[in-house]
Scaffold this motif. Sequence first.
Motif, short mmCIF file in Angstrom:
data_model
loop_
_atom_site.label_atom_id
_atom_site.label_comp_id
_atom_site.label_asym_id
_atom_site.label_seq_id
_atom_site.Cartn_x
_atom_site.Cartn_y
_atom_site.Cartn_z
N THR A 94 0.79 -1.27 -0.08
CA THR A 94 -0.04 -0.05 -0.01
C THR A 94 0.60 1.41 0.00
O THR A 94 0.64 2.25 -0.79
CB THR A 94 -0.93 0.12 1.26
N VAL A 95 1.98 1.16 0.69
CA VAL A 95 2.85 2.35 0.84
C VAL A 95 3.26 2.66 -0.50
O VAL A 95 3.67 3.70 -1.06
CB VAL A 95 4.07 2.13 1.91
N SER A 96 3.89 1.43 -1.22
CA SER A 96 4.40 1.51 -2.60
C SER A 96 3.58 2.09 -3.45
O SER A 96 3.85 2.91 -4.52
CB SER A 96 4.83 -0.02 -3.04
N ARG A 97 2.29 1.66 -3.52
CA ARG A 97 1.06 2.39 -4.37
C ARG A 97 1.17 3.81 -4.26
O ARG A 97 0.78 4.73 -5.23
CB ARG A 97 -0.09 1.72 -4.18
N VAL A 98 1.10 4.31 -2.93
CA VAL A 98 0.99 5.66 -2.59
C VAL A 98 2.09 6.43 -3.13
O VAL A 98 1.94 7.56 -3.65
CB VAL A 98 0.86 5.92 -1.16
#
Length: 333
Positions: free
Chosen positions: A16-20
């Motif tokens: 999720t952090v990577s997507r953000v």
Amino acid sequence: MTIRDVAKQAGVSIATVSRVLNGSDKVSPDAKQAVDRAMASLNYQKPAIKRRKPTKLFAVIVRNMTNPFFAQLVDVLEEEAYKHGRSILLFNSRNNLQLEKTFMSECVNHKVDGVFLIPRSLKPQHLADLDALPFPVVLLTATSNQTASIGTNHRHGGELVAKYFVEQGYHRIGFIGASDKLSDRFIGFRRELERLGRELPEQRVLAPYTSQSLQAFISREIAQQDTQLEAVFCSDDICASHLYNAMKAMEIARRKQVEVVGFDDTFIAQSLGFSSVRQPMKQIALLGFDKMIAALQDGELEQSPTLLEPTLVVRHAPAITALERAPEILRSE
């Protein structure tokens, strides 16, 4: 501070952090807000994008290499890769989701430039991690609004068969499927039959099947003169060939009176001489390759599905009689 620290502080996954960080729109507002707060609190700085050296290597993860349709698809991809000065790394997941995930990790280890995936599952939770991979992934033969994908309208393929059976005046109609009754091919077939006023009783549906259940189905629905099926739709050409050969082994002389229609229109349908729904296989492969090359050139993969239409090929005799082939047997002299 690392991305792992940010994920722990925000209470979300590393993916999720990577997507953000990558600006993906597939993150809920609450999750994005939590990640932004965590990065601010930890004074996290997004690392500069590192351009890695291309390997000129693509991977193809196939669901079932024993299916001649997928073998033809890989052949087109390999030929197109050669034209672009690239090579193909091939994996066969054998319809095993865990094996598919393992092979995806191997693609990371081999530093491939991109992956063509014929997926085992289209469930959102199984596709969610594709965005976090260091290379673009293009789905082939199946479509999802969640990622870049190119496939065939399987429901329409089933509808085409249903319309053909009704046009031929058939009333006793059956279906044999390699998977369960949730497949789009079966759903389209059944709904169109209902719309056209034809019945498809449960006893005339066999999905999935085994050798024993197929023989029992033939004995009950085809071998009996008074209840013999007039037409059977099979979920793929392999299934259709199993039906054809099982009837032959059971010495059912009336097998030619039962119209069999398969799906994929591979050399199996062409050599045995039964009708089949043709997928635009070459177009799927070429469009997928074009999308992959565009992603590597632009640095961004177009996250949209492309749905192509199938056609019904009607035949009542083998389309392949003789083939010109170069010698393939290895000789010592």
